[in-house]
Design a protein around this motif. Structure first.
Motif, PDB file in Angstrom:
ATOM      1  N   THR A 346       0.826  -1.200   0.000  1.00 23.14           N
ATOM      2  CA  THR A 346       0.000   0.000   0.000  1.00 23.14           C
ATOM      3  C   THR A 346       0.867   1.259   0.000  1.00 23.14           C
ATOM      4  N   LEU A 347       0.548   2.187  -0.900  1.00 18.92           N
ATOM      5  CA  LEU A 347       1.268   3.451  -0.953  1.00 18.92           C
ATOM      6  C   LEU A 347       0.881   4.290   0.262  1.00 18.92           C
ATOM      7  N   ALA A 348       1.879   4.792   0.990  1.00 18.36           N
ATOM      8  CA  ALA A 348       1.606   5.629   2.154  1.00 18.36           C
ATOM      9  C   ALA A 348       1.001   6.960   1.713  1.00 18.36           C
ATOM     10  N   LYS A 349       0.215   7.555   2.568  1.00 17.48           N
ATOM     11  CA  LYS A 349      -0.311   8.877   2.290  1.00 17.48           C
ATOM     12  C   LYS A 349       0.859   9.855   2.193  1.00 17.48           C
ATOM     13  N   ASN A 350       0.857  10.701   1.175  1.00 13.95           N
ATOM     14  CA  ASN A 350       1.995  11.593   0.877  1.00 13.95           C
ATOM     15  C   ASN A 350       3.258  10.769   0.576  1.00 13.95           C
ATOM     16  N   VAL A 385      14.110  15.670   5.951  1.00 17.44           N
ATOM     17  CA  VAL A 385      14.055  14.479   6.791  1.00 17.44           C
ATOM     18  C   VAL A 385      12.580  14.173   7.042  1.00 17.44           C
ATOM     19  N   LEU A 386      12.159  12.972   6.654  1.00 17.28           N
ATOM     20  CA  LEU A 386      10.756  12.570   6.714  1.00 17.28           C
ATOM     21  C   LEU A 386      10.586  11.444   7.721  1.00 17.28           C
ATOM     22  N   LYS A 387       9.387  11.320   8.253  1.00 19.76           N
ATOM     23  CA  LYS A 387       9.101  10.199   9.147  1.00 19.76           C
ATOM     24  C   LYS A 387       7.779   9.551   8.752  1.00 19.76           C
ATOM     25  N   ILE A 388       7.666   8.255   9.076  1.00 15.26           N
ATOM     26  CA  ILE A 388       6.474   7.478   8.761  1.00 15.26           C
ATOM     27  C   ILE A 388       5.656   7.317  10.037  1.00 15.26           C
ATOM     28  N   GLY A 393      -6.766   7.870  12.712  1.00 12.77           N
ATOM     29  CA  GLY A 393      -8.072   7.246  12.594  1.00 12.77           C
ATOM     30  C   GLY A 393      -8.133   6.034  11.699  1.00 12.77           C
ATOM     31  N   ILE A 394      -7.023   5.653  11.055  1.00 12.86           N
ATOM     32  CA  ILE A 394      -7.029   4.491  10.159  1.00 12.86           C
ATOM     33  C   ILE A 394      -5.910   3.551  10.598  1.00 12.86           C
ATOM     34  N   GLU A 395      -6.291   2.401  11.138  1.00 12.67           N
ATOM     35  CA  GLU A 395      -5.308   1.449  11.642  1.00 12.67           C
ATOM     36  C   GLU A 395      -4.559   0.788  10.489  1.00 12.67           C
ATOM     37  N   SER A 396      -3.259   0.616  10.660  1.00 12.83           N
ATOM     38  CA  SER A 396      -2.374  -0.033   9.690  1.00 12.83           C
ATOM     39  C   SER A 396      -2.280   0.731   8.378  1.00 12.83           C
ATOM     40  N   HIS A 397      -2.657   2.013   8.372  1.00 16.59           N
ATOM     41  CA  HIS A 397      -2.411   2.883   7.234  1.00 16.59           C
ATOM     42  C   HIS A 397      -1.421   3.961   7.677  1.00 16.59           C
ATOM     43  N   TYR A 398      -0.476   4.259   6.807  1.00 20.71           N
ATOM     44  CA  TYR A 398       0.632   5.106   7.238  1.00 20.71           C
ATOM     45  C   TYR A 398       0.752   6.344   6.361  1.00 20.71           C
ATOM     46  N   GLU A 399       1.373   7.350   6.957  1.00 19.49           N
ATOM     47  CA  GLU A 399       1.513   8.647   6.305  1.00 19.49           C
ATOM     48  C   GLU A 399       2.961   9.109   6.417  1.00 19.49           C
ATOM     49  N   VAL A 400       3.454   9.730   5.358  1.00 18.56           N
ATOM     50  CA  VAL A 400       4.795  10.302   5.361  1.00 18.56           C
ATOM     51  C   VAL A 400       4.671  11.794   5.658  1.00 18.56           C
ATOM     52  N   VAL A 401       5.292  12.240   6.748  1.00 13.49           N
ATOM     53  CA  VAL A 401       5.192  13.647   7.158  1.00 13.49           C
ATOM     54  C   VAL A 401       6.597  14.214   7.321  1.00 13.49           C
TER      55      VAL A 401
END
Length: 530
Positions: A346-350, A385-388, A393-401
């Protein structure tokens, strides 16, 4: 809880020194004052950590400078690792730990047929005691052109052990599977000759891998990479973290468990120095001319752990939780980096990172080597420098910030699409200026000094004489704040290769010169006396 209670009991019986886990030191002066009174920790890790904090505090002071103390040229490549500088194809070893580098050892000259092709530096394990004291010390593993694997003392150059690999296959490179635990020796590609092609002989075997353990040196086995098993498009393989990565000409990579392969396909265990009877031949394992026989025979494709197609630069796996970075296999995705979950792809958000920079050299992206799970995305003018994190609100879904960014100092007028002449006339630029224009400050490297927890960034900009001037910027690894800038004395020619190492109180700059020679510059930290 048990370890805490034990520490409390020890503290009651030893009031003169608090336990290592409970000590709270405010500054370097407090540490040094405690040592003068004999109050120190018996925990070597705690003591080393305190020493490094002192070094970091002193280094970042305004009165601390880095001064060039040594320069040496060579007609061959120069290598550096862990306080050791190697010249003349690893024949001469200098220590960089002393105030000025000094010669550790000089190996005897070897004929060209026996030159060293590749090497690995092995640091002694801290968690085990070996039978021989010589094995406990650091040593250099060196692969020679005539298929010998030598184990040299890293301090004296003494030959501790030697293993003959094969009289049938030519080996050319070494690599870590698991650092300081297992490594592999890879042969050259077995290319099909024109005569064999005309005769209709199918060249099925692409290459061979020999896998070894260290501390002490021992053989796991030799295996063949066969096109019949892994596919006709296979072009290269490597081992990393217990995974066999197989690359294909179709821009696809497949990952396999090397532990599973060894367990299922090893037909006989080998012991260096012992007699072996395998594949209709008999000899002593690791001795010439017998060498290491093929004892891991893969007859059918093993289970694929992971598979992905990529456009360029392969894939990288890391992060917390596990993610991978790649560029999809289509030209429209060129210059973009996709960050996806290893579990289900799954592609991470951002998760699509595109620096959109116009430059001669591409941007680069990699997982941060500090094991924080972060990602470093670097270009000519920006380092992000990014973090995952888990998506809200969405379990097992990840976002790059974004965690933080470091921006190069740029003259904004130089990038304006229009310029104004001395007479006041407005002229539109016909050629857009590149992001890595040599007249502007440009990022060239990002290194991480793990013991001081600092990011060392090399930037280069042109001086009035049109000569590149390089600086090393030290940034806080947690927030990205600039802590110190160190200017290198020698000019930086962007048309030739450079390598920079920042190791505690030492900076090593290895450069290729115009005459195709190489030069090593060493800088040491010192205090400026007013």
């Amino acid at each position: 809880m048990m370890s805490t209670s034990i520490s409390m009991c020890l503290d009651k019986r030893s009031p003169t020194r608090p336990p290592a886990t409970k000590r709270r030191i405010k500054n370097s002066c407090t540490i040094l004052s405690s040592r003068t009174r004999g109050i120190t920790s018996n925990d070597f890790g705690t003591l080393l950590g305190g020493n490094l904090r002192i070094l970091k505090n002193i280094m970042l002071q305004d009165g601390t400078e880095f001064t060039k103390v040594w320069t040496k040229s060579s007609k061959s490549l120069i290598s550096y690792e862990s306080g050791r500088i190697y010249f003349e194809n690893y024949r001469n070893c200098y220590s960089s730990l002393t105030p000025q580098p000094r010669l550790f050892y000089e190996l005897p000259r070897r004929p060209k047929a026996e030159k060293i092709e590749d090497s690995l530096l092995c640091q002694c394990p801290l968690d085990k005691v070996l039978l021989q004291a010589s094995e406990q010390k650091p040593h250099l593993l060196a692969l020679t052109a005539n298929n010998w694997l030598y184990c040299f003392s890293a301090d004296t150059g003494e030959v501790l052990q030697q293993v003959y690999l094969s009289s049938h296959f030519r080996f050319r490179s070494l690599g870590w599977d698991i650092s300081q635990e297992t490594f592999y020796v890879k042969s050259i590609l077995n290319k099909q000759t024109p005569i064999a092609r005309q005769a209709g002989v199918d060249n099925n075997i692409l290459m061979h891998l020999a896998i070894f353990k260290v501390f002490p040196l021992d053989i796991v086995g030799m295996l063949e990479i066969s096109k019949k098993v892994f596919g006709k498009t296979v072009v290269d393989v490597l081992l990393s973290q217990g995974v066999l990565a197989v690359s294909h000409s179709s821009k696809c990579v497949k990952l396999y468990s090397i532990e599973h392969i060894v367990k299922q396909c090893r037909i006989k265990e080998l012991v260096l120095g012992q007699q072996c009877d395998l594949s209709s031949s008999r000899g002593i394992v690791g001795h010439a001319p017998y060498g290491i026989p093929v004892n891991i025979q893969i007859k059918e494709p093993p289970p694929v752990l992971f598979e992905v197609s990529y456009f360029d630069n392969g894939i990288q796996i890391g992060g917390h939780p596990w993610h991978y970075i790649y560029t999809p296999n289509h030209k429209r995705h060129r210059g973009t980096h996709y960050i996806c979950s290893v579990r289900d792809g799954t592609l991470a958000k951002n998760g699509v990172q595109d620096m959109k920079c116009d430059s001669l050299e591409a941007d680069w992206i990699f997982f941060h080597p500090d094991d924080s799970g972060r990602i470093i995305h670097a270009g000519p003018s920006t380092i992000s420098v990014l973090k995952i994190i888990e998506e809200m609100g969405i379990e097992s879904h990840y976002e790059v910030v974004p965690d933080f960014s470091i921006i190069a100092s740029r003259d904004s007028s130089a990038f304006s699409p229009v310029t104004v002449t001395s007479s006041g006339r407005t002229v539109k630029r016909r050629i857009q200026q590149l992001d890595d224009d040599p007249e502007q400050e440009t990022f060239k490297m990002v290194k991480y000094e793990d013991e001081l927890d600092l990011l060392a960034i090399v930037d280069v900009k042109s001086t009035a004489e049109d000569v590149g001037q390089a600086s090393i910027r030290l940034h806080d690894n947690k927030c990205g704040d600039l802590m110190k800038r160190i200017v290198l004395e020698e000019p930086w020619d962007v048309t030739y290769s450079h390598e920079v190492y920042f190791d505690r109180d030492t900076i090593i700059h290895i450069e290729q010169e115009r005459n195709n020679n190489f030069c090593c510059h060493v800088y040491k930290m010192n205090q400026r006396i007013n």
